[in-house]
Scaffold this motif. Structure first.
Motif, mmCIF file in Angstrom:
data_model
loop_
_atom_site.group_PDB
_atom_site.id
_atom_site.type_symbol
_atom_site.label_atom_id
_atom_site.label_comp_id
_atom_site.label_asym_id
_atom_site.label_seq_id
_atom_site.Cartn_x
_atom_site.Cartn_y
_atom_site.Cartn_z
ATOM 1 N N LEU A 383 0.802 -1.087 -0.035
ATOM 2 C CA LEU A 383 -0.263 -0.306 0.089
ATOM 3 C C LEU A 383 0.697 0.849 -0.224
ATOM 4 O O LEU A 383 1.530 1.311 1.289
ATOM 5 N N LEU A 384 0.847 2.023 -0.666
ATOM 6 C CA LEU A 384 1.368 3.622 -0.451
ATOM 7 C C LEU A 384 0.334 5.173 -0.333
ATOM 8 O O LEU A 384 -0.576 4.466 -1.143
ATOM 9 N N ALA A 385 0.305 5.377 0.495
ATOM 10 C CA ALA A 385 -0.637 6.536 0.426
ATOM 11 C C ALA A 385 -0.638 7.522 0.938
ATOM 12 O O ALA A 385 1.089 7.457 1.749
ATOM 13 N N VAL A 386 -0.309 8.610 0.748
ATOM 14 C CA VAL A 386 -0.244 10.451 0.674
ATOM 15 C C VAL A 386 -1.594 11.168 0.630
ATOM 16 O O VAL A 386 -2.382 10.919 0.015
ATOM 17 N N PRO A 387 -0.947 12.314 1.585
ATOM 18 C CA PRO A 387 -2.501 12.944 1.867
ATOM 19 C C PRO A 387 -2.325 14.038 1.072
ATOM 20 O O PRO A 387 -1.518 14.436 0.093
ATOM 21 N N VAL A 388 -3.651 14.201 0.409
ATOM 22 C CA VAL A 388 -3.425 15.931 -0.063
ATOM 23 C C VAL A 388 -3.894 16.532 0.583
ATOM 24 O O VAL A 388 -4.185 17.232 0.853
ATOM 25 N N PRO A 389 -3.050 17.947 -0.236
ATOM 26 C CA PRO A 389 -2.098 18.990 0.476
ATOM 27 C C PRO A 389 -4.015 20.110 0.683
ATOM 28 O O PRO A 389 -4.529 19.634 -0.280
ATOM 29 N N ALA A 390 -4.227 20.612 1.856
ATOM 30 C CA ALA A 390 -4.939 21.319 2.064
ATOM 31 C C ALA A 390 -6.548 20.731 1.212
ATOM 32 O O ALA A 390 -7.544 21.607 1.412
ATOM 33 N N ALA A 391 -6.596 19.555 1.433
ATOM 34 C CA ALA A 391 -8.111 18.491 0.860
ATOM 35 C C ALA A 391 -7.768 17.828 2.236
ATOM 36 O O ALA A 391 -7.482 16.955 2.471
ATOM 37 N N THR A 392 -8.887 18.662 3.124
ATOM 38 C CA THR A 392 -8.422 17.260 4.830
ATOM 39 C C THR A 392 -9.735 16.407 4.762
ATOM 40 O O THR A 392 -10.617 16.291 4.156
ATOM 41 N N GLY A 393 -8.537 15.784 5.223
ATOM 42 C CA GLY A 393 -8.805 13.923 5.543
ATOM 43 C C GLY A 393 -8.511 13.464 3.980
ATOM 44 O O GLY A 393 -8.880 12.628 4.034
ATOM 45 N N HIS A 394 -8.636 14.240 2.624
ATOM 46 C CA HIS A 394 -8.037 13.398 1.582
ATOM 47 C C HIS A 394 -6.894 12.665 1.641
ATOM 48 O O HIS A 394 -5.739 12.790 1.285
ATOM 49 N N TRP A 395 -6.682 11.256 0.784
ATOM 50 C CA TRP A 395 -5.651 10.313 0.464
ATOM 51 C C TRP A 395 -5.701 9.839 -0.275
ATOM 52 O O TRP A 395 -6.785 9.738 -1.177
ATOM 53 N N LEU A 396 -4.873 9.813 -1.058
ATOM 54 C CA LEU A 396 -4.512 9.545 -2.142
ATOM 55 C C LEU A 396 -3.930 7.806 -1.981
ATOM 56 O O LEU A 396 -3.352 7.600 -1.119
ATOM 57 N N LEU A 397 -4.225 7.107 -2.685
ATOM 58 C CA LEU A 397 -4.218 5.406 -2.201
ATOM 59 C C LEU A 397 -4.148 4.852 -3.181
ATOM 60 O O LEU A 397 -4.474 4.819 -4.364
ATOM 61 N N ALA A 398 -2.875 4.051 -3.527
ATOM 62 C CA ALA A 398 -2.567 2.873 -4.790
ATOM 63 C C ALA A 398 -1.730 1.351 -3.820
ATOM 64 O O ALA A 398 -1.102 1.736 -2.973
ATOM 65 N N TYR A 399 -2.516 0.502 -4.719
ATOM 66 C CA TYR A 399 -2.053 -0.813 -4.297
ATOM 67 C C TYR A 399 -1.474 -1.594 -5.113
ATOM 68 O O TYR A 399 -1.905 -1.270 -6.147
ATOM 69 N N ALA A 400 -0.472 -2.009 -4.089
ATOM 70 C CA ALA A 400 0.846 -3.046 -5.688
ATOM 71 C C ALA A 400 0.064 -4.565 -5.257
ATOM 72 O O ALA A 400 -0.517 -5.229 -4.671
ATOM 73 N N PRO A 401 0.283 -5.149 -6.616
ATOM 74 C CA PRO A 401 -0.158 -6.660 -7.034
ATOM 75 C C PRO A 401 0.498 -7.110 -6.421
ATOM 76 O O PRO A 401 1.681 -7.632 -6.333
ATOM 77 N N ALA A 402 -0.487 -8.399 -5.998
ATOM 78 C CA ALA A 402 1.015 -9.711 -4.867
ATOM 79 C C ALA A 402 1.299 -10.313 -6.876
ATOM 80 O O ALA A 402 0.914 -10.635 -8.160
ATOM 81 N N PRO A 403 2.116 -11.260 -6.616
ATOM 82 C CA PRO A 403 3.057 -11.508 -5.258
ATOM 83 C C PRO A 403 3.900 -10.640 -4.925
ATOM 84 O O PRO A 403 4.734 -10.286 -3.529
ATOM 85 N N ASP A 404 4.620 -9.983 -6.103
ATOM 86 C CA ASP A 404 5.644 -8.852 -5.579
ATOM 87 C C ASP A 404 5.826 -7.635 -6.127
ATOM 88 O O ASP A 404 6.556 -6.815 -6.079
ATOM 89 N N GLY A 405 4.380 -7.143 -5.886
ATOM 90 C CA GLY A 405 4.327 -6.218 -6.223
ATOM 91 C C GLY A 405 4.884 -4.780 -4.824
ATOM 92 O O GLY A 405 4.871 -5.842 -3.940
#
Length: 711
Positions: A383-405
């Motif tokens: 999982l890669l999680a990054v907050p969005v500046p100036a947007a309270t509580g908003h997060w960009l999330l990206a999920y790497a695939p199994a098995p070796d992502g």
């Protein structure tokens, strides 16, 4: 020796595969390449002669991910096994951080294995590598041969150091990955011990070994799949680069130069790979900017950011979530998913809340371990999680695939750039939406103001029309009696007449003066009709009201039908009498000569909003020409009169019916016109027996809802 590059936070390490000729060293690298890089993105460099598979060395750049805060770039080498290439082996072995000795398990090659091991120790000492400190991992290859010795027997050939040798069949991918992992463990443990104290504080030794196992877990899964398949696929054709030489006459200096060039080539290839990835990331950002740059739609901006992030970092899916403390996680947008993979699961939601509590971008490298589950959720690994500046509580999330992502630090940096771009785009959308709201509000205000101005203009035009009618009526009504007065006075002044004639002229003057006085009285009453009429209700008898009204207009020719002369009502008697007198005067003006006027009074009911009250219906009936349907409301307006204004205008200024309606409404009643059966007109005034003095709004509601009902 290992090189710690603090500029790009990269550790360059060297692992050498050593052993007798045709023992399987190159086969180990080919197999390892097939297991760890099935797409062939990294090059396996091999320098061969026409008669020997490996003259100089094989080189396989290998990326171990991030360990100890550094990105580990491991270079794997093999050396030629023939004795005549001793100089080559010595050059390739220089600077090794660990060695894998690949022994041939054939009993016929016992002496070759011993000689190669002695050569390894001699060359290590020549290169100032302590055989007791540099890790050496032993592999017993070719265990599938008919005359293959067991690993314990091979260890007896090679000495106590080979006691824990790993059995392998490299051509079948057996023991290859296990040997490589064991070598990595030993090599990085030694490098960790040699690193400075600042680097060692980045993680304990146990954490280092756990990280290595985590890095190789996907490769173990892929190896299991390869072993389960009927036939292992061959390595991609593009994954090897070979340089073939026809002769063996080379100088040792050329060997050293070749090794150095090969090492530099591996570094350049790694840098080229990173540059290509950065170029793809920049292109994705450019494409996203072009796609959403001219868009002011929130969905397009959010979807563009998710697509740019997911496609660049190689994610399986991504989402935009709103994560606020003590509030449910809200799914805003998804890329390749209809909901966030972790949001619906209690353990996943708890993990997301922990990440959000840190308020900084984060990488969860193993979702299964973080969730405490044996397998990762929905085929996802990281999982890669990054907050969005100036947007309270908003997060960009990206999920790497199994098995070796997996995600690297440059992925995190790129995600932070995308999040910043998304914040700018959302602010642009917010400003556009605010501007659109202001525009819509302004348009609405303009429309409302335009409607008000149009109504005011219409009212002004109506007032102008009323004024014109008033002046026309007033001019006519004033000039007629004045003409009579002037004519009679002139006659009296210029002519001597008999007393009877003089008396007649005086009567004309008096009659005209009285008419003029009535018109002035009408005008004075008209000046008070614009304001509120405040009746003073008091008990009185219906008979008294009718008599007073008839007295105001003269009783001649009026027929009265009263259901109860003694009936009591609570009205302002003088005002109702004035209203009724206006109706009688109007009927007399339009009735044929000698045609009686009828006053009919009956009990009734008055229907108001939500109630029915006892009432009295007073109708004034005549046999005049009646009123055309289109004029039946107009005649109640001020200064409006029936008849032809040029030839058949009746006397008066046109205020009688208007005043009568105002006085009726002031008592909570209504005044309306209806066509009389047999011809003529009927003006009916419907009044509650007890006047209520309603507000203007209540009076309008009563007028709209009331319907007279006879007793």
């Amino acid at each position: 020796m290992a090189q710690w590059s603090r500029g790009d936070r990269t550790l360059y390490a060297k692992l050498v595969y050593y052993g007798p000729a045709l023992g399987g060293k190159t086969t180990n690298l080919v197999s390892l390449h097939r297991i760890t890089d099935p797409q062939g993105t990294r090059k396996l460099l091999s320098l061969n002669t026409a008669s020997d598979r490996t003259l100089f060395f094989d080189l396989l750049p290998f990326d171990l991910g991030t360990i100890l805060g550094y990105r580990v770039a491991l270079k794997l080498y093999t050396v030629p096994g023939q004795v005549r290439y001793e100089a080559t082996r010595r050059v390739v072995l220089a600077g090794a951080d660990a060695v894998v000795f690949v022994a041939d398990s054939s009993r016929a090659r016992r002496d070759d294995n011993r000689a190669s091991l002695e050569s390894l120790r001699a060359n290590m000492r020549t290169n100032r590598l302590d055989p007791g400190r540099v890790p050496v991992i032993f592999q017993c290859n070719k265990q599938d041969l008919e005359d293959a010795a067991s690993p314990q027997e091979v260890a007896c050939w090679l000495g106590p150091e080979a006691e824990h040798a790993i059995a392998a069949v490299a051509v079948r991918d057996q023991g290859v990955l296990e040997t490589f992992v064991a070598a990595v463990h030993a090599m990085l443990e030694r490098l960790w011990a040699l690193a400075d104290a600042r680097t060692r504080r980045a993680g304990a030794l146990e954490a280092l070994h756990a990280r290595i196992e985590q890095v190789f877990a996907p490769h173990r899964e892929r190896l299991g799949a390869l072993r389960a398949s009927p036939a292992a696929p061959a390595p991609p054709a593009a994954s090897r680069q070979a340089m073939v030489f026809e002769g063996d006459d080379t100088l040792q200096q050329s060997l050293a130069a070749g090794v150095r060039l090969g090492s530099e080539l591996a570094q350049v290839q790694e840098q080229a790979r990173r540059l290509q990835r950065e170029a793809r990331a920049l292109r994705r950002i450019h494409e996203a900017l072009v796609r959403v740059g001219a868009s002011f739609e929130r969905e397009a901006v959010e979807q563009g950011a998710l697509e740019a992030l997911g496609s660049t970092v190689g994610a399986a899916c991504g989402s935009l979530l709103c994560l606020l403390p003590e509030k449910p996680a809200r799914f805003e947008r998804g890329w390749r998913c209809h909901d966030d993979p972790l949001r619906a699961r209690p353990e996943g939601l708890a993990l997301l809340q922990r990440v959000a509590a840190g308020r900084r971008s984060a990488i969860v490298e193993d979702l299964a371990q973080a969730l405490g589950e044996p397998v990762p959720p929905s085929g996802l690994r990281a999982l890669l999680a990054v907050p969005v500046p100036a947007a309270t509580g908003h997060w960009l999330l990206a999920y790497a695939p199994a098995p070796d992502g997996q995600f690297a630090e440059e992925d995190r940096a790129f995600a932070e750039v995308v999040a910043g771009q998304l914040a700018v785009g959302l602010e642009k959308v917010r400003l556009y939406e605010a501007l659109a709201r202001q525009r819509d509000a302004l348009e609405q205000a303009v429309q409302q103001r335009t409607a008000q101005l149009r109504r005011a203009y219409a009212e002004q035009r109506e007032l102008e029309r009323i004024k014109d009618r008033f002046l026309a009526n007033l001019s006519h009504e004033m000039r007629t009696p004045l003409t009579s007065i002037t004519g009679a006075a002139t006659y009296l002044q210029d002519y001597e007449a008999a007393p009877e004639q003089r008396q007649e002229m005086v009567a004309v003057i008096l009659s005209a003066a009285q008419a003029l006085e009535r018109r002035l009285a009408d005008l004075l009453r008209a000046s008070t009709l614009g304001g509120e009429v405040s009746p003073t209700p008091a008990p009185c008898r219906l008979r008294e009201v009718i008599e007073e009204a008839c007295g105001l207009v003269g009783e001649g020719g009026i027929s009265v039908s009263l259901f109860d002369p003694q009936a009591l009502v609570t009205w302002d008697r003088s005002l109702i009498a004035r209203a009724l007198a206006n109706l009688l005067d109007n009927a007399r003006k339009f009735s044929p000569p000698n045609e009686p006027i009828e006053v009919r009074v009956v009990p009734a009911k008055l229907s108001g909003p939500g109630e029915v009250v006892p009432a009295v219906a007073i109708s004034v009936l005549d046999r005049g020409p009646g009123v055309r349907p289109e004029d039946r409301e107009r005649i109640f307006l001020p200064f409006e009169q029936g008849g032809d204004p040029l030839t058949g205008k009746p006397p008066g200024v046109g205020l009688g019916l208007h005043e009568a309606r105002i006085l009726a409404r002031a008592h909570g009643g209504v005044l309306r016109y209806q066509e009389r059966a047999g011809g003529g007109s009927e003006f009916q005034m419907l009044l509650p027996r007890t006047a209520s003095c309603p507000s203007p709004e209540q009076a309008a509601a009563i007028a709209a809802h009331s319907a007279p009902a006879g007793a």
